[in-house]
Design a protein around this motif. Structure first.
Motif, PDB file in Angstrom:
ATOM      1  N   CYS A 156       0.840  -1.216   0.000  1.00  0.00           N
ATOM      2  CA  CYS A 156       0.000   0.000   0.000  1.00  0.00           C
ATOM      3  C   CYS A 156       0.868   1.256   0.000  1.00  0.00           C
ATOM      4  O   CYS A 156       0.584   2.220  -0.715  1.00  0.00           O
ATOM      5  CB  CYS A 156      -0.924   0.003   1.216  1.00  0.00           C
ATOM      6  N   SER A 157       1.938   1.228   0.797  1.00  0.00           N
ATOM      7  CA  SER A 157       2.830   2.392   0.883  1.00  0.00           C
ATOM      8  C   SER A 157       3.507   2.683  -0.444  1.00  0.00           C
ATOM      9  O   SER A 157       3.521   3.826  -0.913  1.00  0.00           O
ATOM     10  CB  SER A 157       3.893   2.167   1.961  1.00  0.00           C
ATOM     11  N   VAL A 160       1.093   4.030  -3.332  1.00  0.00           N
ATOM     12  CA  VAL A 160       0.705   5.433  -3.158  1.00  0.00           C
ATOM     13  C   VAL A 160       1.899   6.350  -3.367  1.00  0.00           C
ATOM     14  O   VAL A 160       1.798   7.388  -4.047  1.00  0.00           O
ATOM     15  CB  VAL A 160       0.077   5.652  -1.762  1.00  0.00           C
ATOM     16  N   GLN A 161       3.054   5.986  -2.815  1.00  0.00           N
ATOM     17  CA  GLN A 161       4.228   6.853  -2.952  1.00  0.00           C
ATOM     18  C   GLN A 161       4.710   6.924  -4.403  1.00  0.00           C
ATOM     19  O   GLN A 161       5.143   7.987  -4.870  1.00  0.00           O
ATOM     20  CB  GLN A 161       5.356   6.354  -2.035  1.00  0.00           C
ATOM     21  N   CYS A 164       2.339   9.271  -6.226  1.00  0.00           N
ATOM     22  CA  CYS A 164       2.603  10.658  -5.841  1.00  0.00           C
ATOM     23  C   CYS A 164       3.879  11.169  -6.506  1.00  0.00           C
ATOM     24  O   CYS A 164       3.917  12.287  -7.033  1.00  0.00           O
ATOM     25  CB  CYS A 164       2.744  10.768  -4.322  1.00  0.00           C
ATOM     26  N   LEU A 176       1.624  11.434   2.071  1.00  0.00           N
ATOM     27  CA  LEU A 176       0.446  10.675   1.637  1.00  0.00           C
ATOM     28  C   LEU A 176       0.684   9.172   1.718  1.00  0.00           C
ATOM     29  O   LEU A 176      -0.232   8.403   2.005  1.00  0.00           O
ATOM     30  CB  LEU A 176       0.054  11.088   0.221  1.00  0.00           C
ATOM     31  N   GLY A 177       1.932   8.743   1.466  1.00  0.00           N
ATOM     32  CA  GLY A 177       2.252   7.323   1.578  1.00  0.00           C
ATOM     33  C   GLY A 177       2.112   6.823   3.000  1.00  0.00           C
ATOM     34  O   GLY A 177       1.644   5.698   3.231  1.00  0.00           O
ATOM     35  N   SER A 178       2.495   7.648   3.963  1.00  0.00           N
ATOM     36  CA  SER A 178       2.367   7.271   5.373  1.00  0.00           C
ATOM     37  C   SER A 178       0.909   7.267   5.820  1.00  0.00           C
ATOM     38  O   SER A 178       0.497   6.417   6.606  1.00  0.00           O
ATOM     39  CB  SER A 178       3.192   8.223   6.248  1.00  0.00           C
ATOM     40  N   ALA A 180      -1.561   6.580   3.844  1.00  0.00           N
ATOM     41  CA  ALA A 180      -2.080   5.346   3.236  1.00  0.00           C
ATOM     42  C   ALA A 180      -1.675   4.126   4.049  1.00  0.00           C
ATOM     43  O   ALA A 180      -2.448   3.166   4.194  1.00  0.00           O
ATOM     44  CB  ALA A 180      -1.573   5.221   1.796  1.00  0.00           C
ATOM     45  N   ALA A 183      -3.914   3.836   7.038  1.00  0.00           N
ATOM     46  CA  ALA A 183      -5.209   3.295   6.611  1.00  0.00           C
ATOM     47  C   ALA A 183      -5.113   1.791   6.361  1.00  0.00           C
ATOM     48  O   ALA A 183      -6.012   1.025   6.734  1.00  0.00           O
ATOM     49  CB  ALA A 183      -5.685   4.019   5.349  1.00  0.00           C
ATOM     50  N   ALA A 184      -4.011   1.351   5.745  1.00  0.00           N
ATOM     51  CA  ALA A 184      -3.811  -0.074   5.472  1.00  0.00           C
ATOM     52  C   ALA A 184      -3.701  -0.878   6.766  1.00  0.00           C
ATOM     53  O   ALA A 184      -4.248  -1.981   6.878  1.00  0.00           O
ATOM     54  CB  ALA A 184      -2.557  -0.264   4.621  1.00  0.00           C
TER      55      ALA A 184
END
Length: 226
Positions: A156-157, A160-161, A164, A176-178, A180, A183-184
């Motif tokens: 997930c990280s 998203v990263q 971005c 945003l990666g963190s 996400a 959330a994961a």
């Protein structure tokens, strides 16, 4: 870094840090996932926002407040910061690198995205190794569970990263990666760990917080992210 410590001091002065601590520990009864939430999740957000030592100082202080040993708290926060520090405070290291290699001395948006994307690719294995190390340092008896969580959260990280970095630039991947990743972790906890009864879990009296109380406690970090 001044602003990051200042915001943390505001939370301590208003006692809202206790709300955040309680909410973190009520998110999951699994000790490993709790540490991962604070170090890889919150620590990554702080590194992306402020950089320098905030991603270690603030999560470590919260871990110590939750009863973890000071040396363990400091070391595990340093380990967790391995990936996010590549982008530092709002992508400053990546932006500086891109400007250095740019022919004109100032990188174009396309060049910024290219450098940020290469950074993600270079760090790709660490998205899986680092969460696994954090979980193993917290509890080395559950190797399969730790590996599963690391693969899930790491995937997930990195997705998203990468998005971005490739489409936006170096400013947002760590933040945003963190988010996400947090959330994961919450999703994994709800799907697989919610009903587990483990003898090494952290227990705390359940408290309910209304929307207003939660918003007040998290408003400092919410405003910074915004």
């Amino acid at each position: 870094i001044f602003c990051a410590i200042f915001s943390y001091n505001i939370l301590c002065e208003t006692k809202e840090i206790e709300t955040i601590k309680t909410q973190f520990i009520q998110m999951t009864s699994d000790k490993g996932l709790l540490v991962l939430l604070l170090t890889w999740g919150l620590g990554g957000v702080l590194e992306g926002m402020a950089g320098f030592g905030t991603a270690v100082a603030i999560p470590a202080a919260i871990l110590i407040g939750l009863g973890f040993k000071p040396m363990f708290s400091a070391v595990i926060c340093l380990v967790a910061n391995t990936v996010a520090v590549g982008f530092g405070a709002v992508g400053l290291p990546a932006t500086t690198l891109a400007n250095q290699v740019a022919a004109s001395g100032t990188a174009t948006p396309e060049e910024l995205c290219e450098v940020a994307t290469f950074i993600i690719l270079q760090l790709s294995l660490m998205f899986f190794i680092t969460p696994f190390l954090i979980l193993m340092m917290t509890d080395k008896t559950k190797i399969i569970k730790n590996l599963t969580i690391a693969l899930f959260v790491g995937t997930c990280s990195i997705v998203v990263q990468f998005c971005c970095a490739h489409f936006i630039g170096p400013e947002t991947p760590a933040i945003l990666g963190s988010v996400a990743a947090i959330a994961a972790m919450l999703l994994y906890n709800k799907l697989f760990l919610r009903h587990e009864a483990e003898k090494d879990t952290v227990h705390i009296e359940k408290k309910k917080f209304g929307a207003a109380k939660t918003l007040k406690a998290w408003s400092v970090y919410g405003l910074i992210i915004f």
